[in-house]
Write a protein that holds these residues in place. Sequence first.
Motif, PDB file in Angstrom:
ATOM      1  N   ASP A  94      42.233  31.280  34.854  1.00  0.00           N
ATOM      2  CA  ASP A  94      43.452  30.798  35.502  1.00  0.00           C
ATOM      3  C   ASP A  94      44.415  31.923  35.898  1.00  0.00           C
ATOM      4  OD1 ASP A  94      42.554  28.115  35.164  1.00  0.00           O
ATOM      5  OD2 ASP A  94      43.282  28.157  33.117  1.00  0.00           O
ATOM      6  N   SER A  95      43.955  33.172  35.891  1.00  0.00           N
ATOM      7  CA  SER A  95      44.775  34.287  36.378  1.00  0.00           C
ATOM      8  C   SER A  95      44.796  34.274  37.906  1.00  0.00           C
ATOM      9  CB  SER A  95      44.200  35.610  35.880  1.00  0.00           C
ATOM     10  OG  SER A  95      42.891  35.813  36.410  1.00  0.00           O
ATOM     11  N   LEU A  96      45.529  35.204  38.506  1.00  0.00           N
ATOM     12  CA  LEU A  96      45.615  35.253  39.967  1.00  0.00           C
ATOM     13  C   LEU A  96      44.247  35.446  40.606  1.00  0.00           C
ATOM     14  CD1 LEU A  96      48.868  37.330  40.607  1.00  0.00           C
ATOM     15  CD2 LEU A  96      48.461  34.942  41.251  1.00  0.00           C
ATOM     16  N   LEU A  97      43.460  36.395  40.109  1.00  0.00           N
ATOM     17  CA  LEU A  97      42.149  36.624  40.702  1.00  0.00           C
ATOM     18  C   LEU A  97      41.189  35.478  40.429  1.00  0.00           C
ATOM     19  CD1 LEU A  97      41.628  40.448  40.091  1.00  0.00           C
ATOM     20  CD2 LEU A  97      42.059  39.289  42.265  1.00  0.00           C
ATOM     21  N   ALA A  98      41.415  34.743  39.365  1.00  0.00           N
ATOM     22  CA  ALA A  98      40.551  33.611  39.037  1.00  0.00           C
ATOM     23  C   ALA A  98      40.869  32.381  39.869  1.00  0.00           C
ATOM     24  CB  ALA A  98      40.672  33.270  37.557  1.00  0.00           C
ATOM     25  N   LEU A 107      44.251  45.659  39.128  1.00  0.00           N
ATOM     26  CA  LEU A 107      43.271  44.689  38.634  1.00  0.00           C
ATOM     27  C   LEU A 107      43.736  44.076  37.322  1.00  0.00           C
ATOM     28  CD1 LEU A 107      39.907  46.527  39.394  1.00  0.00           C
ATOM     29  CD2 LEU A 107      40.703  44.409  40.438  1.00  0.00           C
ATOM     30  N   ARG A 108      44.189  44.924  36.404  1.00  0.00           N
ATOM     31  CA  ARG A 108      44.655  44.393  35.112  1.00  0.00           C
ATOM     32  C   ARG A 108      45.825  43.435  35.291  1.00  0.00           C
ATOM     33  NH1 ARG A 108      43.153  49.718  33.245  1.00  0.00           N
ATOM     34  NH2 ARG A 108      45.182  50.527  33.921  1.00  0.00           N
ATOM     35  N   GLU A 109      46.749  43.776  36.179  1.00  0.00           N
ATOM     36  CA  GLU A 109      47.941  42.954  36.373  1.00  0.00           C
ATOM     37  C   GLU A 109      47.632  41.620  37.046  1.00  0.00           C
ATOM     38  OE1 GLU A 109      51.317  43.592  35.421  1.00  0.00           O
ATOM     39  OE2 GLU A 109      50.067  44.861  34.130  1.00  0.00           O
ATOM     40  N   THR A 110      46.540  41.553  37.778  1.00  0.00           N
ATOM     41  CA  THR A 110      46.178  40.300  38.457  1.00  0.00           C
ATOM     42  C   THR A 110      45.051  39.555  37.744  1.00  0.00           C
ATOM     43  OG1 THR A 110      44.814  41.611  39.985  1.00  0.00           O
ATOM     44  CG2 THR A 110      47.005  40.961  40.744  1.00  0.00           C
ATOM     45  N   GLY A 111      44.600  40.090  36.581  1.00  0.00           N
ATOM     46  CA  GLY A 111      43.722  39.287  35.747  1.00  0.00           C
ATOM     47  C   GLY A 111      42.335  39.796  35.453  1.00  0.00           C
ATOM     48  N   MET A 112      41.993  41.018  35.903  1.00  0.00           N
ATOM     49  CA  MET A 112      40.627  41.507  35.688  1.00  0.00           C
ATOM     50  C   MET A 112      40.634  42.831  34.941  1.00  0.00           C
ATOM     51  SD  MET A 112      37.715  42.331  38.555  1.00  0.00           S
ATOM     52  CE  MET A 112      36.555  43.679  38.313  1.00  0.00           C
ATOM     53  N   ASP A 113      39.784  42.930  33.921  1.00  0.00           N
ATOM     54  CA  ASP A 113      39.602  44.190  33.209  1.00  0.00           C
ATOM     55  C   ASP A 113      38.724  45.093  34.078  1.00  0.00           C
ATOM     56  OD1 ASP A 113      38.428  46.245  31.548  1.00  0.00           O
ATOM     57  OD2 ASP A 113      39.065  45.095  29.795  1.00  0.00           O
TER      58      ASP A 113
END
Length: 238
Positions: free
Chosen positions: A63-67, A48-54
């Motif tokens: 603008d992260s992957l999950l976003a 999760l952290r690596e793809t944009g979510m805490d």
Amino acid sequence: MSGTRTIRAILFDKDGTLLDYAKSWLPVNRELAIFAADGDQELANHLLRETGMDPETGYVVPDSLLAAGNTREISEGLVAAGARREMEELVAHMDGLFASAASRAVPVTDLRQFFESLHGKGYKLGIASSDNERSIRHTAERFGFAHLVHYVAGYDSGFGTKPEPGMVLGFSEATGIDVSEIAVVGDNNHDLHMGQRAGAGLKVGVLTGTGSRESLSAASDHCLNDITELESILPALA
């Protein structure tokens, strides 16, 4: 500003724009991470952290992957971060998960009433999402506005992916309306940059997703709290 042009059609993003991102997608992101980690909670939190979510606060980086990423892009990010699933397995699972998530999604407003109002004013309406087309159509059917939408494009619909201009150009071709008369509405810069690259007449950011007023200001003509404020800026334009 491009917003001084006449607007005859509106192309909406789905997640974070029509649907409240935090209420609809944080549980889905966690479910995806657990699957990708094959049940290992510590690894899931890392993914999760690596793809944009805490994983603790649920904050998603704009603008992260999950976003903003599509299924394949998110899958690539998960694999690169150490997921225990193969790429194609992740893509297939994610497409199914995202489609079923439509039954749990939380709309920003009464979407049928919202689309009926815009349709009644003569606007052509479309949805362009980084999700798959099946999930978009399930969402439109669930909330009762599928019959009011003239165009649907997902990452797998053949129009390319955001932030490339293909989905906007496809909407223009499908409706016969020039791109300069199309408004693009979204919650992140992938949406707004897609509109810029296509030459859309109006680019509108909304704050019901992962973007902030600060992150969206450079690429948007207007930044609204949510889509219910959209009609207040359209009558003077249309």
